[in-house]
Scaffold this motif. Structure first.
Motif, short mmCIF file in Angstrom:
data_model
loop_
_atom_site.label_atom_id
_atom_site.label_comp_id
_atom_site.label_asym_id
_atom_site.label_seq_id
_atom_site.Cartn_x
_atom_site.Cartn_y
_atom_site.Cartn_z
N PHE A 214 41.79 57.43 9.91
CA PHE A 214 40.57 57.81 9.19
C PHE A 214 39.36 57.70 10.11
N ALA A 215 39.26 56.59 10.86
CA ALA A 215 38.12 56.41 11.77
C ALA A 215 38.13 57.48 12.86
N LEU A 216 39.29 57.78 13.40
CA LEU A 216 39.38 58.79 14.45
C LEU A 216 39.00 60.16 13.92
N GLN A 217 39.52 60.52 12.76
CA GLN A 217 39.19 61.83 12.20
C GLN A 217 37.71 61.93 11.87
N LEU A 218 37.15 60.86 11.30
CA LEU A 218 35.73 60.90 10.96
C LEU A 218 34.88 61.03 12.22
N ALA A 219 35.24 60.27 13.28
CA ALA A 219 34.49 60.37 14.53
C ALA A 219 34.59 61.77 15.12
N MET A 220 35.78 62.36 15.06
CA MET A 220 35.95 63.71 15.59
C MET A 220 35.15 64.72 14.79
N ILE A 221 35.13 64.57 13.46
CA ILE A 221 34.38 65.50 12.63
C ILE A 221 32.88 65.39 12.92
N VAL A 222 32.39 64.14 13.04
CA VAL A 222 30.97 63.95 13.34
C VAL A 222 30.63 64.52 14.72
N ALA A 223 31.51 64.27 15.70
CA ALA A 223 31.26 64.79 17.05
C ALA A 223 31.26 66.31 17.06
N LEU A 224 32.24 66.90 16.37
CA LEU A 224 32.28 68.36 16.32
C LEU A 224 31.07 68.93 15.59
N ALA A 225 30.64 68.24 14.52
CA ALA A 225 29.46 68.70 13.80
C ALA A 225 28.22 68.60 14.69
N ALA A 226 28.10 67.48 15.45
CA ALA A 226 26.94 67.33 16.35
C ALA A 226 26.95 68.41 17.42
N ILE A 227 28.12 68.69 18.00
CA ILE A 227 28.21 69.74 19.01
C ILE A 227 27.85 71.09 18.41
N ALA A 228 28.33 71.33 17.18
CA ALA A 228 28.01 72.60 16.53
C ALA A 228 26.51 72.73 16.27
N VAL A 229 25.89 71.63 15.81
CA VAL A 229 24.45 71.67 15.55
C VAL A 229 23.68 71.91 16.84
N ALA A 230 24.07 71.20 17.93
CA ALA A 230 23.37 71.39 19.21
C ALA A 230 23.53 72.82 19.72
N TRP A 231 24.74 73.34 19.60
CA TRP A 231 24.96 74.71 20.07
C TRP A 231 24.18 75.72 19.23
N ILE A 232 24.22 75.53 17.91
CA ILE A 232 23.50 76.46 17.03
C ILE A 232 21.99 76.33 17.23
N TRP A 233 21.55 75.07 17.45
CA TRP A 233 20.11 74.86 17.68
C TRP A 233 19.67 75.57 18.97
N ALA A 234 20.47 75.42 20.04
CA ALA A 234 20.11 76.09 21.30
C ALA A 234 20.13 77.60 21.13
N ASP A 235 21.12 78.10 20.41
CA ASP A 235 21.20 79.54 20.20
C ASP A 235 20.04 80.04 19.33
N ALA A 236 19.73 79.26 18.29
CA ALA A 236 18.62 79.65 17.41
C ALA A 236 17.28 79.59 18.15
N ARG A 237 17.15 78.56 19.00
CA ARG A 237 15.92 78.45 19.78
C ARG A 237 15.75 79.65 20.71
N ALA A 238 16.83 80.03 21.34
CA ALA A 238 16.76 81.20 22.22
C ALA A 238 16.41 82.45 21.42
N ASP A 239 16.96 82.56 20.21
CA ASP A 239 16.65 83.73 19.38
C ASP A 239 15.19 83.73 18.96
N VAL A 240 14.68 82.56 18.57
CA VAL A 240 13.29 82.49 18.13
C VAL A 240 12.34 82.82 19.28
N GLU A 241 12.64 82.25 20.47
CA GLU A 241 11.77 82.54 21.62
C GLU A 241 11.87 84.00 22.02
N HIS A 242 13.07 84.56 21.90
CA HIS A 242 13.22 85.99 22.22
C HIS A 242 12.43 86.83 21.23
N ASP A 243 12.50 86.47 19.94
CA ASP A 243 11.73 87.22 18.93
C ASP A 243 10.24 87.09 19.18
#
Length: 541
Positions: free
Chosen positions: A11-40
């Motif tokens: 349970f601890a391992l799965q929860l840590a992996m889910i949180v890590a994957l969610a954080a990576i997804a947020v960082a990636w989406i944030w960087a992509d969204a930031r690039a889109d906003v600056e491009h716009d």
């Protein structure tokens, strides 16, 4: 974490992996969204700046004595309508004609304009009087292509972050939802694992497995584990030896159906049952086995019953080797027979002795001598015949005991022996099992006939020994099944094992057995024992 259960660790391992994957997804989406906003923002700024650079009104205002008077209101309207944070029109020497802050008009523009002075529009992120901003700088050219002014339009970074914040909030909300769903799934999985592992940790499970493997291979009894379908999951080395199974390979624990294993029929029949078994005797060609079987029932009975399993998840079968015990039992029975015969003869001789004494007291010495010599001759004749013909001490003692037992029961006991029967390589215990059980069965069968008689024939050839036992009875009604365990013509319980042991012993020795009426004949391959050894054994006997 060593003391945590497998479920808690997972349970601890799965929860840590889910949180890590969610954080990576947020960082990636944030960087992509930031690039889109600056491009716009850059695209919007470029569009506004190019539109103003091509506007005739701007060209006309630049030709007046005070361009700021006309361009500042115009720039403010454009900023309001286009949604940009600043519009700055400047001279080629950076002097501002317009600015969001009117106090900055007339000052020098901060930023790069070299490319624009060369006639190339461009965008950049630069920190000016309004802070960091995404800006576009476009040259304003006259009809001859000469740069007469520059226009810069842009959006401050703080406003791009505001636009980015709305998108990131949605992403974070989705990530939190994903974490929540993943956590619930991980919790349900860990709850299942906690139930099936009984809350044990990985190290504890590893130690238990090592202990169980050690116990499995060290116990002297055979152990067989079956699943609910009857397929064999596991067995130890002792079970492989007793049942003739191949050695189990580590790492290969897949279930094996019973019909794929070459099991003795008696054992296969017991293992194929569904219920428990207590002290079931199974005779194989090489062993006499006692089998006990317990059914394993899951503690989750209701849930298993809902799945149609009825709570039964398998069975554990223990197999004990009673071959030597049965052989010792046969020897004990033979010794008991001899003891009973001796006791009976002692009692009979005491009666005859009293009679002889009475005849002497009656002064009838001749009659007393005749009675004593006749009884001595009858008992000595058989003993002398056996002693002169049989060198095998075990067979000699066995035949003497059975003859005495037959005499006690009033059954005629005829012996057909060769002139000389030397000691053979047949083990003594096997002789007791074969000859003793055949004669016992013959005595029992003959006892109920009008003229009870048992005939025993022992003949020796160069490489085989033939033993035949016949009685005055009618013989078995079913010759095919007479050697099966539990098949008997006796009324009392506990019989039906003697002939099965005889067949097992004969098969193990490489011999053969046949039945014709009430005559049982056994043929055994033998090797004549050395004379010295035979003499030594006879002397010890």
């Amino acid at each position: 974490m060593r003391s945590w259960s497998i479920a808690a660790k997972l349970f601890a391992l799965q929860l840590a992996m889910i949180v890590a994957l969610a954080a990576i997804a947020v960082a990636w989406i944030w960087a992509d969204a930031r690039a889109d906003v600056e491009h716009d923002a850059a695209a919007k700024s470029m569009a506004v700046a190019e539109t103003m650079a091509a506007d005739p009104f701007v060209h006309t205002a630049l030709g007046t004595a005070d361009p700021s008077a006309r361009l500042q209101p115009y720039a403010e309207d454009v900023m309001s309508d286009a949604g940009v944070d600043f519009v700055t029109i400047m001279a080629p020497d950076r002097t501002r004609y317009t600015h969001r802050d009117p106090a900055q008009i007339g000052g020098k523009f901060l930023g790069n304009i070299d490319r624009a002075l060369a006639g190339e529009p461009f965008t950049e992120t630069y920190t000016g009087t309004l802070g960091p901003s995404v800006r576009a700088v476009v040259p304003i050219e006259d009809e001859h292509g000469d740069v007469i002014a520059l226009v810069a339009a842009g959006v401050t970074v703080s406003n791009t972050q505001v636009a980015l914040g709305g998108r990131i909030a949605t992403v974070i909300a989705a990530a939190l939802g994903m974490i929540a769903i993943g956590a619930v799934g991980a919790w349900l999985l860990s709850r299942y694992l906690r139930r099936v592992t009984w809350g044990r940790g990985a190290e504890e499970m590893s130690r238990m497995f090592a202990y169980y493997e050690g116990v499995l291979h060290s116990i002297g009894e055979g152990l067989v584990l079956q699943d609910r379908t009857g397929a064999i999951l596991l067995y130890n080395d002792r079970a492989a030896e007793l049942l003739g199974l191949p050695r189990r390979e580590r790492g290969r624990d897949e279930p094996v159906p019973l019909d794929r294993l070459d099991l003795p029929p008696a054992v296969a029949e017991v293992l194929g049952r569904e219920g428990a078994v207590v002290d079931e005797i199974a005779i194989t060609p090489t062993h006499v086995l006692v089998i006990d079987r317990d059914v394993i029932v899951s503690r989750e009975r209701d849930r298993d019953r809902d799945r149609g399993a009825g709570g039964r998840i398998g069975s554990v079968t223990t197999v004990r080797d009673h071959t030597q015990l049965q052989q010792l039992t046969g020897e004990l029975a033979t010794m008991t027979t001899l003891s009973d015969a001796l006791r009976s003869q002692a009692h009979e001789f005491a009666n005859r002795l009293h009679t002889i004494i009475a005849l002497i007291e009656l002064d009838r010495a001749a009659d007393a001598a005749a009675l004593a010599s006749s009884e001595l001759a009858l008992s000595q004749a058989l003993a002398d015949r056996l002693l002169s013909a049989v060198e095998e001490p075990v067979l000699l003692a066995l035949l003497l005991g059975k003859a005495a037992q037959a005499s006690e029961r009033g059954i005629a006991f005829d012996l057909d022996l060769p002139d000389r029967l030397e000691a053979t390589s047949v083990p003594a215990r096997d002789l007791i099992t074969i000859v003793g059980n055949l004669i016992d069965n013959a005595l029992d069968a003959a006892s109920g006939t009008p003229a009870p008689r048992v005939e025993v024939s022992v003949q020796a050839a160069t490489d085989e020994l033939r033993i035949a036992v016949a009685d005055s009875g009618g013989g078995p009604s079913d010759r095919e099944r007479v050697f099966e365990l539990g098949v008997t013509t006796k009324q009392a319980t506990g019989h039906g094992i003697g002939l099965a042991l005889v067949r097992q012993t004969v098969t193990r020795l490489g011999g053969r057995i046949s039945v014709a009426g009430s005559r049982f004949e056994v043929t055994l391959p033998v090797i004549a024992a050395p004379a010295a050894a035979a003499t030594e054994v006879s002397t010890d006997a």
